[in-house]
Design an enzyme around this catalytic site. Structure first.
Site, PDB file in Angstrom:
ATOM      1  N   HIS A 117       3.601  45.983 -49.782  1.00 15.28           N
ATOM      2  CA  HIS A 117       3.167  45.040 -48.918  1.00 15.28           C
ATOM      3  C   HIS A 117       3.150  43.745 -49.807  1.00 15.28           C
ATOM      4  O   HIS A 117       3.077  43.810 -50.921  1.00 15.28           O
ATOM      5  CB  HIS A 117       1.688  45.244 -48.440  1.00 15.28           C
ATOM      6  CG  HIS A 117       1.136  44.587 -47.264  1.00 15.28           C
ATOM      7  ND1 HIS A 117       0.511  43.462 -47.761  1.00 15.28           N
ATOM      8  CD2 HIS A 117       1.245  44.849 -46.074  1.00 15.28           C
ATOM      9  CE1 HIS A 117       0.116  42.852 -46.558  1.00 15.28           C
ATOM     10  NE2 HIS A 117       0.426  43.760 -45.470  1.00 15.28           N
ATOM     11  N   ASP A 136       1.561  50.661 -41.121  1.00 12.05           N
ATOM     12  CA  ASP A 136       2.450  51.281 -40.121  1.00 12.05           C
ATOM     13  C   ASP A 136       2.980  52.845 -40.593  1.00 12.05           C
ATOM     14  O   ASP A 136       3.511  53.476 -39.625  1.00 12.05           O
ATOM     15  CB  ASP A 136       3.730  50.456 -40.160  1.00 12.05           C
ATOM     16  CG  ASP A 136       3.605  49.203 -39.570  1.00 12.05           C
ATOM     17  OD1 ASP A 136       2.922  49.028 -38.625  1.00 12.05           O
ATOM     18  OD2 ASP A 136       3.889  48.101 -40.174  1.00 12.05           O
TER      19      ASP A 136
HETATM   20  N1  COA Z   1      10.675  50.684 -50.380  1.00  8.04           N
HETATM   21  C1  COA Z   1      11.322  50.456 -51.472  1.00  8.04           C
HETATM   22  N2  COA Z   1      11.066  49.548 -52.480  1.00  8.04           N
HETATM   23  C2  COA Z   1      10.513  48.684 -52.097  1.00  8.04           C
HETATM   24  C3  COA Z   1       9.523  48.569 -50.751  1.00  8.04           C
HETATM   25  C4  COA Z   1       9.803  49.727 -50.149  1.00  8.04           C
HETATM   26  N3  COA Z   1       9.107  50.032 -49.004  1.00  8.04           N
HETATM   27  N4  COA Z   1       8.720  47.558 -50.596  1.00  8.04           N
HETATM   28  C5  COA Z   1       9.066  46.657 -51.796  1.00  8.04           C
HETATM   29  N5  COA Z   1       9.811  47.289 -52.798  1.00  8.04           N
HETATM   30  C6  COA Z   1      10.454  46.937 -53.696  1.00  8.04           C
HETATM   31  C7  COA Z   1      10.875  45.672 -53.622  1.00  8.04           C
HETATM   32  O1  COA Z   1      12.442  45.960 -53.343  1.00  8.04           O
HETATM   33  C8  COA Z   1      10.745  44.987 -55.259  1.00  8.04           C
HETATM   34  O2  COA Z   1      11.607  45.813 -55.968  1.00  8.04           O
HETATM   35  P1  COA Z   1      12.238  45.025 -57.213  1.00  8.04           P
HETATM   36  O3  COA Z   1      11.089  44.637 -58.029  1.00  8.04           O
HETATM   37  O4  COA Z   1      12.935  46.123 -58.100  1.00  8.04           O
HETATM   38  O5  COA Z   1      13.344  43.958 -56.857  1.00  8.04           O
HETATM   39  C9  COA Z   1       9.552  45.492 -55.550  1.00  8.04           C
HETATM   40  O6  COA Z   1       9.253  46.741 -54.819  1.00  8.04           O
HETATM   41  C10 COA Z   1       8.404  44.255 -55.121  1.00  8.04           C
HETATM   42  O7  COA Z   1       8.438  44.103 -53.700  1.00  8.04           O
HETATM   43  P2  COA Z   1       7.382  42.859 -53.188  1.00  8.04           P
HETATM   44  O8  COA Z   1       7.683  41.726 -53.831  1.00  8.04           O
HETATM   45  O9  COA Z   1       6.139  43.604 -53.297  1.00  8.04           O
HETATM   46  O10 COA Z   1       7.911  42.944 -51.620  1.00  8.04           O
HETATM   47  P3  COA Z   1       7.707  41.692 -50.451  1.00  8.04           P
HETATM   48  O11 COA Z   1       6.601  40.995 -50.546  1.00  8.04           O
HETATM   49  O12 COA Z   1       9.055  40.786 -50.753  1.00  8.04           O
HETATM   50  O13 COA Z   1       8.315  42.656 -49.174  1.00  8.04           O
HETATM   51  C11 COA Z   1       7.729  43.999 -47.759  1.00  8.04           C
HETATM   52  C12 COA Z   1       6.824  43.021 -48.616  1.00  8.04           C
HETATM   53  C13 COA Z   1       6.583  44.732 -46.706  1.00  8.04           C
HETATM   54  C14 COA Z   1       8.598  43.494 -46.763  1.00  8.04           C
HETATM   55  C15 COA Z   1       8.125  45.314 -48.533  1.00  8.04           C
HETATM   56  O14 COA Z   1       7.267  46.137 -49.040  1.00  8.04           O
HETATM   57  C16 COA Z   1       9.117  46.323 -47.522  1.00  8.04           C
HETATM   58  O15 COA Z   1      10.091  45.887 -46.969  1.00  8.04           O
HETATM   59  N6  COA Z   1       8.572  47.408 -46.892  1.00  8.04           N
HETATM   60  C17 COA Z   1       9.089  48.402 -45.871  1.00  8.04           C
HETATM   61  C18 COA Z   1       8.945  47.537 -44.807  1.00  8.04           C
HETATM   62  C19 COA Z   1       7.532  47.846 -44.034  1.00  8.04           C
HETATM   63  O16 COA Z   1       6.908  48.992 -44.220  1.00  8.04           O
HETATM   64  N7  COA Z   1       7.012  46.865 -43.479  1.00  8.04           N
HETATM   65  C20 COA Z   1       5.602  46.809 -42.834  1.00  8.04           C
HETATM   66  C21 COA Z   1       4.554  45.801 -43.833  1.00  8.04           C
HETATM   67  S1  COA Z   1       3.105  46.105 -43.184  1.00  8.04           S
END
Ligand code: COA
Length: 370
Positions: A255, A307
């Site tokens: 998140h 979710d």
């Molecule tokens: N699975 C694997 N890796 C994940 C991840 C996931 N669900 N969520 C974040 N990461 C990784 C990112 O790729 C990043 O990795 P890196 O540092 O090696 O590049 C790191 O964790 C930090 O990510 P962050 O900056 O916290 O994510 P964001 O703010 O850009 O994106 C989301 C947030 C929600 C889009 C992202 O966590 C995601 O895609 N989650 C899966 C989809 C989901 O469940 N969405 C519903 C949200 S309520």
């Protein structure tokens, strides 16, 4: 040219508006209009929390009764919207169907006040979600049961089965948890559209488009597909390891705001356990979820988001997977309406800059000489 500030990718850490609607923070807090999500989850109803988000305060008894009867009054979907839905292919994604239906509603409901338009969209969402699915699958329109509460009737229209009081209560908790979440991608989209002074239907249609993506609302459907693929708790560790190794996402995890705990996922997790315990079967599903949750935390410090547990909860309630994201959308429409109104009450059109990194000075070459 005036100096341009470069915002970080994804506008991370940039505030673009003042809001009184909701706030979430890294410590795992979520507040709607000053009230903690836990308090509302435990004690409020869908209609009461909806009133709170729309009007900024909790209603008294009379106000709530009047609001509930308005929602009933506006819940009838115009028949031409169903005609429009009937033209769509059976294999359409349910978010595409719902987005088209809301857009169609906008082309239909002229001549009513903006408050009536807003209440109509909110009130018609349960029938829209349930019947877009039913029409798309070749079924008759669901017959609503006026003797049931709004959430119980919504669940009934989705599953075709009268829910128990506890099942309806669980479903209503999810509707409350999905109502609002400050400036997420779809709320921002709605505010951008609102800032052009386009109507609420256009803004909600755009909100639906943003919510469809698997990084946003589409994650509950994707999380369910993932759980079905993992299958059993014993496969969880290896699945998470392999997914991270491939650089792919574990759906329902991570998140932008919550880095250790999403308060909504913990409330939903307990709801799932209570529901399965009451049924006296299906605990393997809970164990599978817990195993994926532990593996994601151990291997990449990723917390489960709302979710992740919403998906198995909806499945346990007998809801079709294709409608998981539309259900999220139906509830979040309330937040979108509040954001739309907050935006236009102190508006300036959104028009950011971009830093041009493309070529300049190229000479046009006629097509037969390229
Ligand atoms: N699975 C694997 N890796 C994940 C991840 C996931 N669900 N969520 C974040 N990461 C990784 C990112 O790729 C990043 O990795 P890196 O540092 O090696 O590049 C790191 O964790 C930090 O990510 P962050 O900056 O916290 O994510 P964001 O703010 O850009 O994106 C989301 C947030 C929600 C889009 C992202 O966590 C995601 O895609 N989650 C899966 C989809 C989901 O469940 N969405 C519903 C949200 S309520």
């Amino acid at each position: 040219m005036a100096e341009v500030l470069r915002a970080p990718k994804g506008l991370d850490g940039v505030a673009v508006a003042d809001t009184k609607i909701a706030i979430s923070d890294e410590s795992g807090t979520l507040i709607y209009r000053g009230y903690s999500i836990k308090d509302l989850f435990e004690r409020s109803t869908f209609e009461e929390s909806t009133y709170l988000i729309l009007y900024g305060r909790l209603p008294n008894k009379n106000e709530l009764a009047e609001f509930e009867s308005k929602l009933k009054r506006y819940s009838l979907v115009p028949s031409n919207v169903w005609d429009l839905v009937r033209t769509l292919p059976h294999e359409s994604h349910q978010m595409d169907v719902l987005r088209t239906a809301v857009s169609g509603l906008g082309a239909t409901e002229g001549g009513i006040s903006s408050e009536e338009q807003e209440l109509s969209i909110i009130a018609q969402m349960p029938a829209l979600v349930a019947n877009c699915y039913r029409i798309n699958k070749g079924m008759e329109l669901a017959e609503p049961d006026a003797s049931l509460s709004l959430p119980a009737n919504y669940l009934y229209m989705l599953t075709g089965k009268k829910p128990t009081t506890f099942e309806a209560w669980c479903f209503e908790r999810m509707l409350i948890l999905y109502l609002e979440h400050d400036l997420n991608a779809s709320a921002f989209t709605v505010r951008v559209v609102g800032s052009t002074l386009a109507d609420i239907y256009s803004a909600c249609t755009a909100g639906l488009a943003a919510l469809k993506g698997p990084l946003h609302g589409g994650a509950n459907e994707a999380a369910m597909q993932m759980l079905l693929k993992v299958g059993t708790a014993s496969n969880a560790k290896a699945y998470v390891q392999a997914t991270i190794a491939k650089g792919e996402k574990i759906m329902g995890f991570g998140h932008r705001v919550y880095k250790t705990v999403d308060p909504r996922s913990q409330l939903t997790k307990k709801l799932l356990r209570d529901l399965l315990e009451k049924r006296g079967k299906g605990m393997e599903l809970y164990k599978l979820c817990e195993a994926v949750e532990s593996a994601a935390w151990e291997q990449k410090k990723l917390p489960a988001n709302v979710d992740f547990y919403a998906a198995p909860l909806f499945m346990t309630l007998g809801i079709p997977i294709e409608t998981f994201t539309p259900i999220f959308a139906s509830s979040r429409t309330v937040g979108w309406v509040a954001h739309y109104n907050e935006q236009i009450s102190d508006n300036r059109i959104y028009r950011p800059d971009a830093i041009y990194i493309g070529e300049k000075g190229l000479r046009y070459i006629p097509i037969d000489r390229r």
